[in-house]
Write a protein that holds these residues in place. Structure first.
Motif, PDB file in Angstrom:
ATOM      1  N   TYR A  95       0.876  -1.166   0.000  1.00  0.00           N
ATOM      2  CA  TYR A  95       0.000   0.000   0.000  1.00  0.00           C
ATOM      3  C   TYR A  95       0.915   1.219   0.000  1.00  0.00           C
ATOM      4  N   ASN A  96       0.353   2.398   0.043  1.00  0.00           N
ATOM      5  CA  ASN A  96       1.143   3.628  -0.088  1.00  0.00           C
ATOM      6  C   ASN A  96       2.309   3.702   0.898  1.00  0.00           C
ATOM      7  N   GLY A  97       2.042   3.374   2.164  1.00  0.00           N
ATOM      8  CA  GLY A  97       2.993   3.618   3.251  1.00  0.00           C
ATOM      9  C   GLY A  97       4.436   3.229   3.000  1.00  0.00           C
ATOM     10  N   PRO A  98       4.742   1.944   2.816  1.00  0.00           N
ATOM     11  CA  PRO A  98       6.149   1.541   2.710  1.00  0.00           C
ATOM     12  C   PRO A  98       6.789   1.834   1.361  1.00  0.00           C
ATOM     13  N   ILE A  99       5.993   2.276   0.373  1.00  0.00           N
ATOM     14  CA  ILE A  99       6.527   2.459  -0.977  1.00  0.00           C
ATOM     15  C   ILE A  99       6.615   3.932  -1.384  1.00  0.00           C
ATOM     16  N   PRO A 110      15.986   0.311   4.784  1.00  0.00           N
ATOM     17  CA  PRO A 110      16.824  -0.846   4.428  1.00  0.00           C
ATOM     18  C   PRO A 110      16.632  -1.290   2.981  1.00  0.00           C
ATOM     19  N   TYR A 111      15.770  -0.603   2.253  1.00  0.00           N
ATOM     20  CA  TYR A 111      15.517  -0.919   0.845  1.00  0.00           C
ATOM     21  C   TYR A 111      15.228   0.389   0.105  1.00  0.00           C
ATOM     22  N   ASP A 112      15.306   0.348  -1.203  1.00  0.00           N
ATOM     23  CA  ASP A 112      14.978   1.488  -2.052  1.00  0.00           C
ATOM     24  C   ASP A 112      13.744   1.113  -2.876  1.00  0.00           C
ATOM     25  N   PRO A 113      12.593   1.767  -2.629  1.00  0.00           N
ATOM     26  CA  PRO A 113      11.368   1.369  -3.335  1.00  0.00           C
ATOM     27  C   PRO A 113      11.481   1.409  -4.853  1.00  0.00           C
ATOM     28  N   GLN A 114      12.247   2.355  -5.390  1.00  0.00           N
ATOM     29  CA  GLN A 114      12.375   2.458  -6.841  1.00  0.00           C
ATOM     30  C   GLN A 114      13.348   1.435  -7.407  1.00  0.00           C
ATOM     31  N   ARG A 115      14.415   1.143  -6.653  1.00  0.00           N
ATOM     32  CA  ARG A 115      15.474   0.264  -7.147  1.00  0.00           C
ATOM     33  C   ARG A 115      15.201  -1.211  -6.886  1.00  0.00           C
ATOM     34  N   ASP A 116      14.584  -1.524  -5.740  1.00  0.00           N
ATOM     35  CA  ASP A 116      14.518  -2.908  -5.272  1.00  0.00           C
ATOM     36  C   ASP A 116      13.238  -3.645  -5.617  1.00  0.00           C
ATOM     37  N   PHE A 117      12.290  -2.965  -6.290  1.00  0.00           N
ATOM     38  CA  PHE A 117      11.029  -3.619  -6.629  1.00  0.00           C
ATOM     39  C   PHE A 117      10.690  -3.440  -8.101  1.00  0.00           C
ATOM     40  N   ALA A 118       9.988  -4.425  -8.635  1.00  0.00           N
ATOM     41  CA  ALA A 118       9.429  -4.351  -9.980  1.00  0.00           C
ATOM     42  C   ALA A 118       7.910  -4.323  -9.850  1.00  0.00           C
ATOM     43  N   PRO A 119       7.253  -3.231 -10.229  1.00  0.00           N
ATOM     44  CA  PRO A 119       5.788  -3.183 -10.144  1.00  0.00           C
ATOM     45  C   PRO A 119       5.151  -4.278 -10.992  1.00  0.00           C
ATOM     46  N   VAL A 120       4.149  -4.931 -10.448  1.00  0.00           N
ATOM     47  CA  VAL A 120       3.438  -5.995 -11.170  1.00  0.00           C
ATOM     48  C   VAL A 120       2.084  -5.487 -11.645  1.00  0.00           C
ATOM     49  N   ILE A 121       1.235  -5.085 -10.691  1.00  0.00           N
ATOM     50  CA  ILE A 121      -0.098  -4.595 -11.063  1.00  0.00           C
ATOM     51  C   ILE A 121      -0.707  -3.800  -9.909  1.00  0.00           C
ATOM     52  N   LEU A 122      -1.355  -2.710 -10.242  1.00  0.00           N
ATOM     53  CA  LEU A 122      -2.157  -1.969  -9.272  1.00  0.00           C
ATOM     54  C   LEU A 122      -3.460  -2.737  -9.107  1.00  0.00           C
ATOM     55  N   THR A 251      -6.038   9.026  -1.734  1.00  0.00           N
ATOM     56  CA  THR A 251      -6.525   7.722  -2.165  1.00  0.00           C
ATOM     57  C   THR A 251      -5.561   6.621  -1.744  1.00  0.00           C
ATOM     58  N   THR A 252      -6.078   5.612  -1.099  1.00  0.00           N
ATOM     59  CA  THR A 252      -5.280   4.449  -0.740  1.00  0.00           C
ATOM     60  C   THR A 252      -5.293   3.455  -1.905  1.00  0.00           C
ATOM     61  N   TRP A 253      -4.130   2.880  -2.193  1.00  0.00           N
ATOM     62  CA  TRP A 253      -4.076   1.836  -3.215  1.00  0.00           C
ATOM     63  C   TRP A 253      -3.396   0.595  -2.640  1.00  0.00           C
ATOM     64  N   ASN A 254      -3.692  -0.529  -3.247  1.00  0.00           N
ATOM     65  CA  ASN A 254      -2.997  -1.793  -2.957  1.00  0.00           C
ATOM     66  C   ASN A 254      -2.478  -2.324  -4.288  1.00  0.00           C
ATOM     67  N   GLY A 255      -1.194  -2.663  -4.333  1.00  0.00           N
ATOM     68  CA  GLY A 255      -0.634  -3.165  -5.575  1.00  0.00           C
ATOM     69  C   GLY A 255       0.429  -4.215  -5.326  1.00  0.00           C
ATOM     70  N   PHE A 256       0.577  -5.111  -6.284  1.00  0.00           N
ATOM     71  CA  PHE A 256       1.549  -6.198  -6.164  1.00  0.00           C
ATOM     72  C   PHE A 256       2.902  -5.760  -6.733  1.00  0.00           C
ATOM     73  N   LEU A 257       3.956  -6.068  -5.966  1.00  0.00           N
ATOM     74  CA  LEU A 257       5.323  -5.767  -6.363  1.00  0.00           C
ATOM     75  C   LEU A 257       6.162  -7.026  -6.254  1.00  0.00           C
ATOM     76  N   ALA A 258       7.150  -7.142  -7.129  1.00  0.00           N
ATOM     77  CA  ALA A 258       8.081  -8.266  -7.107  1.00  0.00           C
ATOM     78  C   ALA A 258       9.477  -7.752  -6.784  1.00  0.00           C
ATOM     79  N   PRO A 259      10.348  -8.605  -6.250  1.00  0.00           N
ATOM     80  CA  PRO A 259      11.752  -8.203  -6.125  1.00  0.00           C
ATOM     81  C   PRO A 259      12.291  -7.797  -7.491  1.00  0.00           C
ATOM     82  N   ALA A 260      13.194  -6.829  -7.519  1.00  0.00           N
ATOM     83  CA  ALA A 260      13.655  -6.240  -8.781  1.00  0.00           C
ATOM     84  C   ALA A 260      14.252  -7.265  -9.746  1.00  0.00           C
TER      85      ALA A 260
END
Length: 325
Positions: A95-99, A110-122, A251-260
């Motif tokens: 959700y919005n908070g950690p990303i 301990p992570y970089d939201p832009q570098r360490d994740f690959a967006p999958v789907i909102l 607006t709150t969103w929930n979306g799936f992310l994968a390791p980069a």
């Protein structure tokens, strides 16, 4: 002798996996249990979405799909666990908070939201509803603001966690209305809603699913939705913008992310499968009943949202002076 044969087969399989191109490996995916990490407690609105998808996805993939709740620290504990996952089968329902909020909230992540994740789907978007106790003598946002101005620091509001959208939405309203309400953070929506129901606090921004039991029991009333436009789940409930604060949108969103490092083919396979699940009438109806609207779209569209929203909340956090603790 038998053990040597087994060891030889295992070694050959490992060597083949090591030399196969990433795309070839992806064609055999998944080869083990798929895990959705949810960075909030069980029973939260994010958890509900994860379990609806997991229930359907297992049959589509031919593998077990489990939900693993790792709440705490504004969702960063669960997000960090996925950022560091290397098994190729662990994903994050964020959700919005950690990303999009955490980068401005914490001086060091301990992570970089832009570098360490690959967006999958909102997956979904959902408004936070502005809920107040029934015995609080206000029936609109303007009346709540007027009461807060007359009783500065005497009105307590709960949030589902420090730095959550629940928190930021109220801070945005305070900034726009020049009022002061006392913030009391809780660990997740269920705990915050329980506090509102007991009367420990008077006000709460939260997902509709979290306050529905209180609404049914007549313990709370809803004043507004936090989205820029009205929600399909609550078309009769006005937005905050309509009630005198133009431009308000939380607006709150929930979306799936994968390791980069996840192969693009796996990301696209998940995008297609989850998108199909979200569009089934049964799932759409269950989500809408809890106030969530199906979003969907491509990984690139989700990535663009993450980038623009990170910039927007950075400005709010800087102006309000919100700190992690």
């Amino acid at each position: 002798m038998l053990n040597s044969i087994r060891l030889g087969k295992a070694l050959r399989a490992a060597l083949v996996a090591a030399v196969l191109p990433m795309g070839a490996q992806a064609q055999t995916w998944p080869t083990q249990t798929v895990r959705f990490v949810v960075p909030t407690p069980a029973g939260s609105s994010v958890d509900i979405v994860a379990r609806l998808v997991a229930e359907k996805l297992g049959g589509m993939l031919g593998q077990t799909v489990i939900v693993d709740n790792k709440g705490g620290a504004g969702g960063t504990i669960g997000a960090d666990a996925v950022a560091k996952a290397r098994d190729g089968h662990t994903f994050l329902l964020a959700y919005n908070g950690p990303i999009t909020v955490a980068p401005s909230m914490f001086s060091k992540l301990p992570y970089d939201p832009q570098r360490d994740f690959a967006p999958v789907i909102l997956a979904v978007t959902q408004p936070n509803v502005l809920a107040v106790r029934t015995d609080l003598k206000v029936n609109s946002v303007k009346e709540l603001v007027a009461l807060a101005k007359n009783r500065p620091g005497k009105i307590d509001y709960a949030s589902v966690g420090n730095g959550s959208l629940s928190h930021l939405a109220m801070e945005l309203l305070k900034m726009k209305s020049d009022t002061f309400l006392l913030h009391i953070p809780f660990n997740g929506g269920p705990a915050a809603s329980l506090a509102l129901g007991r009367g420990d606090v008077q006000v709460l921004f939260a997902a509709l699913s979290n306050v529905q039991p209180l609404l049914r029991d007549g313990k709370v009333k809803l004043l507004a939705v936090s989205n820029a436009k009205r929600s399909a789940a609550l078309p009769e409930l006005p937005t905050i913008a309509e009630q005198g604060y133009p431009g308000f949108d939380a607006t709150t969103w929930n979306g799936f992310l994968a390791p980069a490092a996840t192969p693009k083919e796996v990301v696209l396979q998940l995008n297609k499968a989850i998108g199909k699940i979200l569009e089934t009438p049964e799932v759409k109806q269950k989500l809408l009943a809890g106030g969530a609207e199906v979003a969907g779209g491509s990984p690139e569209q989700f990535a663009a949202l993450l980038k623009s929203e990170t910039a927007a909340w950075t400005a709010v956090i800087a102006r309000s002076g919100i700190k992690p603790d």
